[in-house]
Design an enzyme around this catalytic site. Sequence first.
Site, PDB file in Angstrom:
ATOM      1  N   THR A 185       0.871  -1.181   0.000  1.00 23.27           N
ATOM      2  CA  THR A 185       0.000   0.000   0.000  1.00 23.27           C
ATOM      3  C   THR A 185       0.902   1.223   0.000  1.00 23.27           C
ATOM      4  O   THR A 185       2.078   1.132   0.357  1.00 23.27           O
ATOM      5  CB  THR A 185      -0.889   0.047   1.258  1.00 23.27           C
ATOM      6  OG1 THR A 185      -0.033   0.204   2.374  1.00 23.27           O
ATOM      7  CG2 THR A 185      -1.697  -1.220   1.412  1.00 23.27           C
ATOM      8  N   GLU A 333      -5.667  -4.352   0.381  1.00 23.05           N
ATOM      9  CA  GLU A 333      -5.876  -5.435   1.340  1.00 23.05           C
ATOM     10  C   GLU A 333      -7.021  -6.362   0.936  1.00 23.05           C
ATOM     11  O   GLU A 333      -7.191  -7.434   1.515  1.00 23.05           O
ATOM     12  CB  GLU A 333      -6.198  -4.842   2.730  1.00 23.05           C
ATOM     13  CG  GLU A 333      -5.011  -4.204   3.440  1.00 23.05           C
ATOM     14  CD  GLU A 333      -4.778  -2.738   3.057  1.00 23.05           C
ATOM     15  OE1 GLU A 333      -5.255  -2.317   1.983  1.00 23.05           O
ATOM     16  OE2 GLU A 333      -4.114  -2.035   3.831  1.00 23.05           O
ATOM     17  N   LYS A 442     -15.140  16.507  12.215  1.00 20.15           N
ATOM     18  CA  LYS A 442     -15.980  16.335  13.402  1.00 20.15           C
ATOM     19  C   LYS A 442     -16.438  17.701  13.893  1.00 20.15           C
ATOM     20  O   LYS A 442     -15.665  18.440  14.494  1.00 20.15           O
ATOM     21  CB  LYS A 442     -15.201  15.595  14.476  1.00 20.15           C
ATOM     22  CG  LYS A 442     -14.883  14.176  14.025  1.00 20.15           C
ATOM     23  CD  LYS A 442     -14.319  13.327  15.122  1.00 20.15           C
ATOM     24  CE  LYS A 442     -14.236  11.895  14.645  1.00 20.15           C
ATOM     25  NZ  LYS A 442     -12.936  11.305  14.783  1.00 20.15           N
ATOM     26  N   TRP A 447     -20.601  14.130  12.354  1.00 15.67           N
ATOM     27  CA  TRP A 447     -19.606  13.943  11.313  1.00 15.67           C
ATOM     28  C   TRP A 447     -20.036  14.618  10.014  1.00 15.67           C
ATOM     29  O   TRP A 447     -21.165  14.438   9.564  1.00 15.67           O
ATOM     30  CB  TRP A 447     -19.417  12.451  11.023  1.00 15.67           C
ATOM     31  CG  TRP A 447     -18.710  11.709  12.112  1.00 15.67           C
ATOM     32  CD1 TRP A 447     -18.212  12.229  13.278  1.00 15.67           C
ATOM     33  CD2 TRP A 447     -18.426  10.311  12.136  1.00 15.67           C
ATOM     34  NE1 TRP A 447     -17.648  11.244  14.024  1.00 15.67           N
ATOM     35  CE2 TRP A 447     -17.757  10.057  13.358  1.00 15.67           C
ATOM     36  CE3 TRP A 447     -18.651   9.260  11.263  1.00 15.67           C
ATOM     37  CZ2 TRP A 447     -17.315   8.779  13.714  1.00 15.67           C
ATOM     38  CZ3 TRP A 447     -18.226   7.986  11.620  1.00 15.67           C
ATOM     39  CH2 TRP A 447     -17.562   7.748  12.831  1.00 15.67           C
TER      40      TRP A 447
END
Length: 547
Positions: A185, A333, A442, A447
């Site tokens: 990654t 992944e 936030k 959110w």
Amino acid sequence: MLGLMQHHPLLISDLIEHAARTRPDAEIVSRTVEGPIHRCTYKDVALRARKVAHVLTGWGLGPGNVVCTLAWNGYRHMELFFGVSGAGVVLHTVNPRLFPEQIEYIINHAQNEYVFLDLTFVPLLEEMAPRLSSVRGFIILTDKAHMPVTNLANVLCYEDLIAEADSSYAWPQLDERTASSLCYTSGTTGHPKGVLYSHRSTLLHAIVQCMPDGMNLSTRDSLLLGTPMFHVNGWGVPYAAALTAAKLVLPGPALDGASLYQLLRDEKITMTFGVPTIWLMLKNYVDQHGLNPREELVLERVLIGGAAAPRALAEAIEVQFGARVVHAWGMTETSPLGTVCTPLPKHANADLEQRLDLQALQGRYPYGVWLKVVDDQGDALPHDGASAGHLLIKGHWVTNGYFGSESEPLLDEDNWFDTGDIGTLDSDGYLHITDRAKDVIKSGGEWISSMDVENAAVGHPEVTEAAAIGVAHPKWQERPLLIAVRKAGSNLSKEQLLGYLSTRMAKWWLPDDVVFVDQLPHTATGKLQKRALREQFKDYQLPGTPS
Ligand code: ADP
């Protein structure tokens, strides 16, 4: 009692042999680094993959050994995909867009014994070769006529090796769990991390990829792979293409609009794969040259992943190109297929607006993976399309642990892997990614989705790119700041852009301020580097806050 059915290990070598047997003359078309278009067939690739395997075996390599590539999309890279893994050796596809220190780190970390490289990367490897402790030799992916003068030690010409090698090779019947390939990654925090795929995970991924509610690949397709083969194995497309023996077009290093358009037209491409950026470049090219892709192309599907597909792009692909966007989500992944956005029966009569609403979602998960969304305490959230939480995944092609860090637990007790993404699931199982966990803004305990703010901003015809980040605020903890790039020649003002956004999002999501910049920073995989922006703007004074 066991069933009385045959058991054959699921092996990558079988894919290429299947393609060579069933459609030997189906084409692999490549734009070469040397320049010209090269054409060959599955029969040729299988034969040359056997030669690669023969050479590696002759060098004493087998299971446990790792070799790497630094290469663009092309037929030689394709031969290595099958020849290296088929011989039981691990194929490590290095992303050349990583920083040189990261490339050096991962070649050493993976203990690579040989490096197969395109001509482009000779200077890069010359510079770092003295520090690559495990590397025994370099193979340049070219012919004798194009071999460069180089100070690399133990350097070989790929075409010479192939010419001399024996093609009679019996593929080893490996345990299907044998490691087959390795991708790192991009490592936005710390060192890049290695994901080690197996023959079994790769084959199961390829089979599901071909299903209609996967990516719907078939032998009737002509595929253009705009995703580099060093991004999660080219999203698995080289394997799936061989499974179906579909014609495959590999664009080399040239991902500009003109080069891609030429291939789409001349090779009668029906389906393409890539991140949004390359399709935006293609659309700009079409606009600038007044082309008529609806007439000139036979394109049906544009698979977009790696980042959210902007609505305006999906609309242009339908209206201008006469094709459909297929939106998909995944990560290194997860091999990468996690979700694909395909319609349900109830969408059969959807109009354009409804189709675009649907295509903005990342899609549903196919058999073979499981998804859930949980709150901060790990409790599952309802599938109501509104409750946003941490996205967890498990499945046959999801990693267990990072290469070299196997002893560090990565999964929870039920084998769920935390993707680091934030999203919602609706009652039909459609996933909507709203953010990366670390990018969420936030504000007052709620959110704000930075991605939704960005997508709304790039919907403005004079905005080419935008990033929304949280900036410290004395009352609300954080408030959104929008950093945007205007189209060349545009005088769009902050007030005009905020006015546009105010009709497209809840009032409390509206950025407190807008900063225009010439360009935004990107990672090696072309994603916005929000960490760098947060660092750059950490002391930014939002209007109305005390200095
Ligand atoms: P890297 O982390 O090296 O950049 P990955 O391919 O592993 O490369 O990145 C995976 C991440 O990309 C996902 O976790 C997600 O944040 C983002 N991503 C991938 N596809 C989409 C999509 N369709 N919409 C939004 N984000 C996406």
